[in-house]
Design a protein around this motif. Sequence first.
Motif, short mmCIF file in Angstrom:
data_model
loop_
_atom_site.label_atom_id
_atom_site.label_comp_id
_atom_site.label_asym_id
_atom_site.label_seq_id
_atom_site.Cartn_x
_atom_site.Cartn_y
_atom_site.Cartn_z
N ALA A 1 1.65 1.82 -6.11
CA ALA A 1 2.72 0.97 -6.17
C ALA A 1 2.86 -0.74 -6.32
O ALA A 1 3.28 -1.22 -7.16
CB ALA A 1 4.12 1.33 -5.23
N GLU B 1 -7.57 -4.42 -3.97
CA GLU B 1 -8.22 -4.32 -2.75
C GLU B 1 -9.66 -5.06 -2.76
O GLU B 1 -10.10 -5.43 -1.73
CB GLU B 1 -8.34 -2.93 -2.34
CG GLU B 1 -9.28 -2.63 -1.06
CD GLU B 1 -9.15 -0.97 -0.73
OE1 GLU B 1 -9.43 -0.60 0.50
OE2 GLU B 1 -8.86 -0.13 -1.52
N GLY C 1 -5.09 4.76 -3.85
CA GLY C 1 -4.55 5.11 -2.80
C GLY C 1 -3.18 4.41 -2.46
O GLY C 1 -2.42 5.26 -1.54
N ASP C 2 -2.76 3.60 -3.06
CA ASP C 2 -1.42 3.03 -2.99
C ASP C 2 -1.07 2.27 -4.22
O ASP C 2 -1.15 1.07 -4.27
CB ASP C 2 -1.50 1.74 -1.88
CG ASP C 2 -0.32 1.03 -1.43
OD1 ASP C 2 0.90 1.95 -2.05
OD2 ASP C 2 -0.28 0.14 -0.95
N GLN D 1 -4.68 0.78 -7.89
CA GLN D 1 -5.12 1.21 -6.77
C GLN D 1 -5.03 2.62 -6.46
O GLN D 1 -3.51 2.99 -5.94
CB GLN D 1 -4.82 0.14 -5.49
CG GLN D 1 -5.64 0.50 -4.41
CD GLN D 1 -5.54 -0.85 -3.67
OE1 GLN D 1 -5.50 -2.22 -4.10
NE2 GLN D 1 -5.16 -0.78 -2.08
#
Length: 228
Positions: A16, A183, A13-14, A11
């Motif tokens: 981790a 997501e 955008g994020d 993902q």
Amino acid sequence: MTDALIVAHGQPGDPAPQQRAVEALAAHIHVPGVQVRGATLAMPGALDLAGNGTLIYPLFMASGWFTRSELPRRLRLAGAANARILPPFGADPGLPALCLALVADAAQAGGWPLSQTHLLIAAHGSGRSPAPAAAARQMAAALAPQFGATTCGFIEETPLIADAARGLPARSICLPLFATRAEHVTDDLPRALHAAGFGGTVLPPVGLAAQVPAMIAETIKAALSERP
């Protein structure tokens, strides 16, 4: 020791959480003489784990643009142009049987005969390649004889999941044909099903099934046995 790297999209955008998830999956894949690790395309530097002798297992649902073009490009940039890319998770010959078992268990829990159950396959689709939708439709065709009816819906192409799910009977099971819980599964899919008024059962993404680590291990073993 041979290296194997399980590669998921991740993902951007994020990155981790999905990086941790694929690392956790890799820790449950046991192949004698093979060090199995995980990486996502979204996590900066993660593909640096790959070398020219590494077996790359794409945790993707289809052999499309990411597996045929972007993953090889990223491996070249990481200095692993000669890493061996295996067929993706979605191409595993055991996947239809796994999907059927997951849906059959859910139907049995609801007391629904499969012949009276509607199967909704929720998948990604793509604006770049027809391969993801084709893989989902191939899965639907393989499973259709077992069910009263089978429908496909997509995140990124028509028919959209909300349209495909609208008006389905209460005896419906949604199988998310996704390799990870990112997501699309946590946000887009529930939103689409809510908009459709879907009242059936929603399963976890198929890539989270307990049988998956063993399936991947068998693919890696087979790849090793094919080496000259």
